[in-house]
Design an enzyme around this catalytic site. Structure first.
Site: not given
Ligand code: PGA
Length: 245
Positions: A230-231, A209, A170, A92, A10-11, A94
């Site tokens: 993710g998204g 993605s 993303g 990750h 979910w970040k 990020e």
């Protein structure tokens, strides 16, 4: 046999209400043809553990590289197990890019996670520049080399690898199933060079993605054992579409 795993990262998104909506949506879907895990932000972990029921695993998106003490703002792995989390994402892209996590830090965190009974989902992947210069596989090999040399075979039973090309995270641009499969096969060969049965049992997820529309093709590749999402994990219908793929 490797069972497909779909992991929803979910970040830094969601709220108490969204945590409830997402978890009840997954719960209400009943039996899914894969293992499912969600990775909410720290404040919602306990709520997620309670809401997830027996079939959905809950994990954190990061952990400290220390066991306890004067590390303001950090969360230790044994705190995660203490509240009922069973997994943790480590390294990750990020975290590597924005917070300077090195392969050394990734190894330390992975060790601590395993020692606390957690499954470590370790992320690797190349940047667009590295791919364009033909170095994707070499980058992934470097990112995995400490784990391969330092972790025991028993440790590896608690490790999942997520291959996430940085250029696909993303961006809406997914690696083609062939591109993803090629790197997954490379990772599996690296594992096999160390231990064949480790290679056969370790789950390798693709991330970047992933959507309901592209999941089936990705997951049908021989060495892709599921997705790191993710998204699309923030939308119940989309996430369940990926799980059903
Ligand atoms: P994305 O993120 O699905 O939004 O591309 C994947 C990830 O960072 O795990």
């Amino acid at each position: 046999m490797r069972r497909t795993l779909v992991a929803g990262n979910w970040k830094m998104n969601a709220s108490r209400a969204q945590t409830e909506t997402l978890l009840s949506g997954i719960r209400d879907a009943g039996d899914l043809p894969c293992d499912v895990a969600v990775f909410p932000p720290y404040p919602y972990l306990s709520q997620a553990v309670e809401a997830a029921g027996a079939t959905v695993s809950v994990g954190a998106q990061n952990c400290a590289d220390q066991t306890s003490g004067a590390y303001t703002g950090e969360v230790a792995c044994d705190m995660l197990s203490d509240i009922g989390a069973s997994m943790v994402i480590i390294g990750h892209s990020e975290r590597r890019t924005l917070y300077g996590e090195t392969d050394d830090v990734v190894l330390r965190k992975t060790r601590l996670a395993i020692d606390c009974g957690l499954t470590a989902v370790v992320c690797v992947g190349e940047t667009l520049e590295q791919r364009k210069s033909g170095n994707a596989e070499a980058v992934v090999k470097t990112q995995l080399s400490l784990l391969l040399s330092e972790l025991s075979d028993t440790d590896w039973q608690s490790v999942v690898i997520a291959y996430e090309p940085v250029w696909a995270i993303g961006t809406g641009e997914t690696a083609t199933p062939e591109q993803a499969q090629a790197v997954h096969a490379h990772i599996r060969a690296l594992l096999a060079a160390r231990n064949e049965s480790l290679a056969a049992s370790t789950r390798l997820l693709y991330g970047g993605s992933v959507k309901a529309a592209n999941a089936a093709e990705l997951f049908s590749q021989q060495d892709i054992d599921g997705g790191h999402v993710g998204g699309a994990s923030l939308d119940v219908a989309e996430f369940l579409g990926i799980c059903r793929a």
